[in-house]
Design a protein around this motif. Structure first.
Motif, mmCIF file in Angstrom:
data_model
loop_
_atom_site.group_PDB
_atom_site.id
_atom_site.type_symbol
_atom_site.label_atom_id
_atom_site.label_comp_id
_atom_site.label_asym_id
_atom_site.label_seq_id
_atom_site.Cartn_x
_atom_site.Cartn_y
_atom_site.Cartn_z
ATOM 1 N N ARG A 162 35.948 37.258 42.747
ATOM 2 C CA ARG A 162 36.908 36.223 42.360
ATOM 3 C C ARG A 162 36.558 34.891 43.014
ATOM 4 O O ARG A 162 36.635 33.838 42.383
ATOM 5 N N TRP A 218 32.319 34.994 30.943
ATOM 6 C CA TRP A 218 32.345 35.452 32.333
ATOM 7 C C TRP A 218 31.218 36.421 32.693
ATOM 8 O O TRP A 218 31.023 36.697 33.868
ATOM 9 N N GLN A 240 41.461 39.086 33.927
ATOM 10 C CA GLN A 240 40.208 38.888 33.192
ATOM 11 C C GLN A 240 39.036 39.460 33.981
ATOM 12 O O GLN A 240 38.142 40.085 33.413
ATOM 13 N N ILE A 260 38.302 32.295 36.938
ATOM 14 C CA ILE A 260 38.616 33.575 36.297
ATOM 15 C C ILE A 260 39.920 34.118 36.875
ATOM 16 O O ILE A 260 40.175 34.010 38.073
ATOM 17 N N SER A 261 40.750 34.675 36.009
ATOM 18 C CA SER A 261 42.007 35.271 36.461
ATOM 19 C C SER A 261 41.746 36.709 36.914
ATOM 20 O O SER A 261 40.744 37.326 36.528
ATOM 21 N N ASP A 262 42.647 37.245 37.707
ATOM 22 C CA ASP A 262 42.502 38.635 38.158
ATOM 23 C C ASP A 262 42.442 39.618 36.983
ATOM 24 O O ASP A 262 41.560 40.484 36.957
#
Length: 115
Positions: A47, A28, A57, A53-55
């Motif tokens: 985001r 990332w 992460q 990508i997760s919040d």
């Protein structure tokens, strides 16, 4: 001591290069830096520009990049609180340093669909 660009890399510089590669090679990092270069400032903008990508992460990676001096977090005490993230001068320099690598990879590596 100043070396010419053609002189060999010594062992200490080799270790620095490996540490730099660890930073930019972390999952990332590239997409987050690219999002910042494209104008992302708020969490939701990052985001949106970093699909998949997760919040949690994204939060973790932003904190890690901030601790490395590549992202600057600013908190504006307002209602509601405004938090922005921006690339630092070091991040801008890193992106510039990666441009030759990007050009090399365009010439020499297949796209993901070709791999």
């Amino acid at each position: 001591m100043t070396r010419s660009p053609d002189s060999p890399v010594d062992e200490e510089n080799c270790h620095r290069i490996l540490r730099a590669l660890d930073i930019i090679g972390a999952r990332w990092t590239g997409p987050i830096l690219l999002a910042g270069a494209r104008g992302a400032r708020r969490f939701k903008e990052y985001r949106a520009l970093v699909p998949g990508i997760s919040d949690p992460q994204l939060t973790l990676r932003l904190k890690q990049l901030q601790s490395r001096g590549l992202i600057e977090r600013t908190v504006v005490p307002s209602t509601p609180v405004l938090i922005t993230y921006a690339l630092t001068a070091d991040a801008e320099e890193l992106i510039s340093a990666l441009q030759p690598l990007a050009h090399w990879s365009e010439r020499n590596l297949p796209t993901r669909s070709e791999a």
